[in-house]
Design a protein around this motif. Structure first.
Motif, PDB file in Angstrom:
ATOM      1  N   UNK A 103       0.607  -1.282   0.020  1.00 18.91           N
ATOM      2  CA  UNK A 103       0.025   0.087   0.085  1.00 18.91           C
ATOM      3  C   UNK A 103       0.774   1.271   0.168  1.00 18.91           C
ATOM      4  N   UNK A 104       0.187   2.238   0.077  1.00 18.20           N
ATOM      5  CA  UNK A 104       0.861   3.717  -0.106  1.00 18.20           C
ATOM      6  C   UNK A 104       0.319   4.488   1.062  1.00 18.20           C
ATOM      7  N   UNK A 105       1.164   5.895   1.668  1.00 17.98           N
ATOM      8  CA  UNK A 105       0.606   6.643   2.396  1.00 17.98           C
ATOM      9  C   UNK A 105       1.370   7.922   1.795  1.00 17.98           C
ATOM     10  N   UNK A 106       0.753   9.036   2.424  1.00 19.55           N
ATOM     11  CA  UNK A 106       1.341  10.306   2.084  1.00 19.55           C
ATOM     12  C   UNK A 106       1.508  11.034   3.449  1.00 19.55           C
ATOM     13  N   UNK A 107       2.785  11.324   3.714  1.00 22.01           N
ATOM     14  CA  UNK A 107       2.991  12.064   5.098  1.00 22.01           C
ATOM     15  C   UNK A 107       3.355  13.469   4.923  1.00 22.01           C
ATOM     16  N   UNK A 108       2.975  14.174   5.793  1.00 21.12           N
ATOM     17  CA  UNK A 108       3.051  15.641   5.871  1.00 21.12           C
ATOM     18  C   UNK A 108       3.928  16.147   7.024  1.00 21.12           C
ATOM     19  N   UNK A 109       4.296  17.226   7.089  1.00 17.93           N
ATOM     20  CA  UNK A 109       5.056  17.860   7.993  1.00 17.93           C
ATOM     21  C   UNK A 109       5.033  19.373   8.033  1.00 17.93           C
ATOM     22  N   UNK A 138      18.180  22.250   4.457  1.00 15.07           N
ATOM     23  CA  UNK A 138      17.901  20.839   4.004  1.00 15.07           C
ATOM     24  C   UNK A 138      16.978  20.175   4.923  1.00 15.07           C
ATOM     25  N   UNK A 139      15.925  19.469   4.706  1.00 16.85           N
ATOM     26  CA  UNK A 139      15.036  18.864   5.358  1.00 16.85           C
ATOM     27  C   UNK A 139      15.042  17.359   5.219  1.00 16.85           C
ATOM     28  N   UNK A 185       8.921  -1.072   6.654  1.00 19.98           N
ATOM     29  CA  UNK A 185       8.826   0.175   6.910  1.00 19.98           C
ATOM     30  C   UNK A 185       8.230   0.743   8.204  1.00 19.98           C
ATOM     31  N   UNK A 186       7.614  -0.172   8.946  1.00 18.28           N
ATOM     32  CA  UNK A 186       6.816  -0.010  10.016  1.00 18.28           C
ATOM     33  C   UNK A 186       7.581   1.031  11.075  1.00 18.28           C
ATOM     34  N   UNK A 187       7.215   2.141  11.476  1.00 17.21           N
ATOM     35  CA  UNK A 187       7.875   2.950  12.573  1.00 17.21           C
ATOM     36  C   UNK A 187       7.228   4.134  12.631  1.00 17.21           C
ATOM     37  N   UNK A 188       7.760   5.128  13.398  1.00 14.72           N
ATOM     38  CA  UNK A 188       7.401   6.750  13.770  1.00 14.72           C
ATOM     39  C   UNK A 188       8.419   7.150  12.665  1.00 14.72           C
ATOM     40  N   UNK A 189       7.585   8.067  11.912  1.00 15.47           N
ATOM     41  CA  UNK A 189       8.064   8.892  11.070  1.00 15.47           C
ATOM     42  C   UNK A 189       8.226  10.444  11.572  1.00 15.47           C
ATOM     43  N   UNK A 190       9.261  11.048  11.444  1.00 18.47           N
ATOM     44  CA  UNK A 190       9.652  12.141  11.832  1.00 18.47           C
ATOM     45  C   UNK A 190      10.326  12.890  10.784  1.00 18.47           C
ATOM     46  N   UNK A 191       9.990  14.452  10.951  1.00 15.07           N
ATOM     47  CA  UNK A 191      10.783  15.414   9.961  1.00 15.07           C
ATOM     48  C   UNK A 191      11.694  16.169  10.885  1.00 15.07           C
ATOM     49  N   UNK A 192      12.784  16.671  10.224  1.00 17.71           N
ATOM     50  CA  UNK A 192      13.872  17.506  10.891  1.00 17.71           C
ATOM     51  C   UNK A 192      14.748  18.000   9.799  1.00 17.71           C
ATOM     52  N   UNK A 193      15.419  18.761  10.623  1.00 12.46           N
ATOM     53  CA  UNK A 193      16.719  19.214   9.622  1.00 12.46           C
ATOM     54  C   UNK A 193      17.449  18.002   9.175  1.00 12.46           C
ATOM     55  N   UNK A 194      18.335  18.031   8.016  1.00 11.69           N
ATOM     56  CA  UNK A 194      19.167  17.123   7.871  1.00 11.69           C
ATOM     57  C   UNK A 194      20.616  17.759   7.457  1.00 11.69           C
ATOM     58  N   UNK A 220      19.257  22.000  16.176  1.00 14.15           N
ATOM     59  CA  UNK A 220      18.729  21.982  17.517  1.00 14.15           C
ATOM     60  C   UNK A 220      17.267  22.332  17.419  1.00 14.15           C
ATOM     61  N   UNK A 221      16.535  21.825  16.490  1.00 13.30           N
ATOM     62  CA  UNK A 221      15.222  22.094  16.565  1.00 13.30           C
ATOM     63  C   UNK A 221      14.291  21.462  17.669  1.00 13.30           C
ATOM     64  N   UNK A 222      14.967  20.083  17.859  1.00 16.62           N
ATOM     65  CA  UNK A 222      14.195  19.115  18.960  1.00 16.62           C
ATOM     66  C   UNK A 222      13.257  18.298  17.754  1.00 16.62           C
TER      67      UNK A 222
END
Length: 115
Positions: free
Chosen positions: A16-22, A33-34, A89-98, A102-104
């Motif tokens: 299947x598919x999903x669309x994640x947003x941040x 760069x994110x 692919x199971x897990x918690x997905x996060x966005x952050x800088x790359x 120091x965003x947390x």
């Protein structure tokens, strides 16, 4: 203070598919760069995809061809289209800088792929 909110996760069958947003607030989003990161149960957080301010993207090898990262700098938003999902692919997905600054971390969004 930077505030990050991820959304779009869910329970999906393999293939299947999903669309994640941040959505990011409190910073000049476009200069960074994110990245999208995944933390699987019992594992360390790992980068799965990253994108620079003008749209150049990189992917971790297992995600190449299945994940697509995009961004909208005007809306301070980061997206991850995930296709052909696998149980690993199971897990918690996060966005952050790359790389990480120091965003947390936000609360993340849970993706669960059933076999």
């Amino acid at each position: 203070q930077v505030h990050v909110v991820e959304s779009g996760g869910g329970l999906v069958q393999a293939g299947g598919s999903l669309s994640l947003s941040c959505v990011v607030s409190g910073t000049n989003f476009g200069v960074y760069t994110m990245g999208w990161y995944r933390q699987a149960p019992g594992s360390q957080r790992e980068m799965v995809a990253a994108i620079n301010g003008i749209g150049g993207a990189i992917y971790a090898d297992p995600e190449k061809g299945r994940f697509t990262i995009t961004r909208n700098n005007a809306q301070k938003a980061l997206y991850l289209q995930v296709n052909s999902l696998k149980p690993e692919d199971t897990g918690v997905y996060y966005c952050n800088t790359y790389p990480i600054t120091d965003w947390g971390w936000g609360q993340g969004t849970q993706v669960t792929v059933s076999s």
